[in-house]
Design a protein around this motif. Structure first.
Motif, PDB file in Angstrom:
ATOM      1  N   LEU A   1       2.968  48.287  36.017  1.00 47.42           N
ATOM      2  CA  LEU A   1       2.980  46.836  35.550  1.00 47.42           C
ATOM      3  C   LEU A   1       4.098  46.042  36.272  1.00 47.42           C
ATOM      4  CD1 LEU A   1       2.269  46.691  31.930  1.00 47.42           C
ATOM      5  CD2 LEU A   1       0.642  45.986  33.611  1.00 47.42           C
ATOM      6  N   GLY A   2       4.772  46.585  37.391  1.00 55.02           N
ATOM      7  CA  GLY A   2       5.604  46.151  38.091  1.00 55.02           C
ATOM      8  C   GLY A   2       7.288  46.388  37.409  1.00 55.02           C
ATOM      9  N   GLY A   3       7.324  47.211  36.505  1.00 52.32           N
ATOM     10  CA  GLY A   3       8.434  47.500  35.921  1.00 52.32           C
ATOM     11  C   GLY A   3       9.470  48.298  36.638  1.00 52.32           C
ATOM     12  N   ARG A   4      10.643  48.225  36.519  1.00 51.51           N
ATOM     13  CA  ARG A   4      11.431  49.238  37.417  1.00 51.51           C
ATOM     14  C   ARG A   4      12.320  50.208  36.329  1.00 51.51           C
ATOM     15  NH1 ARG A   4      15.558  44.866  39.349  1.00 51.51           N
ATOM     16  NH2 ARG A   4      14.695  44.068  37.391  1.00 51.51           N
ATOM     17  N   VAL A   5      12.505  51.572  36.748  1.00 50.56           N
ATOM     18  CA  VAL A   5      12.989  52.415  36.043  1.00 50.56           C
ATOM     19  C   VAL A   5      14.290  52.928  36.566  1.00 50.56           C
ATOM     20  CG1 VAL A   5      12.976  54.578  35.063  1.00 50.56           C
ATOM     21  CG2 VAL A   5      11.031  53.218  34.842  1.00 50.56           C
ATOM     22  N   TYR A   6      15.257  52.884  35.936  1.00 52.84           N
ATOM     23  CA  TYR A   6      16.756  53.260  36.400  1.00 52.84           C
ATOM     24  C   TYR A   6      17.077  54.549  35.717  1.00 52.84           C
ATOM     25  CZ  TYR A   6      17.068  48.759  38.493  1.00 52.84           C
ATOM     26  OH  TYR A   6      16.969  47.381  39.156  1.00 52.84           O
ATOM     27  N   ALA A   7      17.900  55.334  36.362  1.00 55.68           N
ATOM     28  CA  ALA A   7      18.467  56.665  35.597  1.00 55.68           C
ATOM     29  C   ALA A   7      19.749  56.928  35.823  1.00 55.68           C
ATOM     30  CB  ALA A   7      17.683  57.959  35.858  1.00 55.68           C
ATOM     31  N   CYS A   8      20.597  57.105  34.979  1.00 54.86           N
ATOM     32  CA  CYS A   8      21.922  57.414  35.056  1.00 54.86           C
ATOM     33  C   CYS A   8      22.092  58.810  35.967  1.00 54.86           C
ATOM     34  CB  CYS A   8      22.740  57.400  33.675  1.00 54.86           C
ATOM     35  SG  CYS A   8      24.664  57.959  33.732  1.00 54.86           S
ATOM     36  N   GLY A   9      22.993  58.570  37.169  1.00 57.77           N
ATOM     37  CA  GLY A   9      23.086  59.893  37.860  1.00 57.77           C
ATOM     38  C   GLY A   9      23.912  60.758  37.326  1.00 57.77           C
ATOM     39  N   PRO A  10      25.120  60.609  36.680  1.00 57.85           N
ATOM     40  CA  PRO A  10      25.832  61.460  36.122  1.00 57.85           C
ATOM     41  C   PRO A  10      25.100  62.277  34.863  1.00 57.85           C
ATOM     42  CG  PRO A  10      27.249  59.701  36.424  1.00 57.85           C
ATOM     43  CD  PRO A  10      25.824  59.199  36.847  1.00 57.85           C
TER      44      PRO A  10
END
Length: 134
Positions: A87-96
């Protein structure tokens, strides 16, 4: 201009994931621009084959809880994130967090995940009309 929603997800328990991912998906279905930031134990959602459980001492009952959620129409967390992306959403993840919790960057269960740290997602939070920190 579309409404912007930013959601921070920190926990990875079966019930802990329901509300934040449910709100994110609902907002995307309503046409909002949605960004989800996975941090801490929540990054485990991105491990292939991982599935959420209930916390101790309820963990032995996870299967029954999962069946009840499925009967109510809930899908697994990774599937909600896939739907969100579609649906166009973005997913971010904490690298550490990915490193700390042993999630393999080369084998994430979801494509197009932005690996970043808090400061990067702060810019997303600042521009959001709605911020959720469940």
């Amino acid at each position: 201009s579309r409404r912007r929603v930013a959601v921070v997800v920190s926990q990875n328990g079966l019930e802990d994931l329901l509300s934040p991912l449910g709100f994110a998906l609902a907002a995307a279905l309503e046409g909002a621009e949605v960004a989800v930031y996975l941090q801490g134990p929540a990054v485990r959602v991105l491990s292939p084959g991982w599935s959420a459980t209930l916390p101790w001492p309820m963990r032995p009952f996870t299967r029954f809880a999962r069946q009840g959620l499925e009967a109510a129409g809930h899908v697994a967390a990774i599937e909600k994130l896939r739907q969100l992306q579609s649906l166009g959403g973005r997913v971010y993840a904490c690298g550490p967090s990915l490193s700390h919790f042993g999630v393999d960057l080369d084998g994430l269960a979801l494509p197009h995940v932005s690996i970043c740290e808090y400061l990067t997602f702060m810019a997303v939070l600042e521009e959001a009309d709605v911020q959720l920190y469940p």
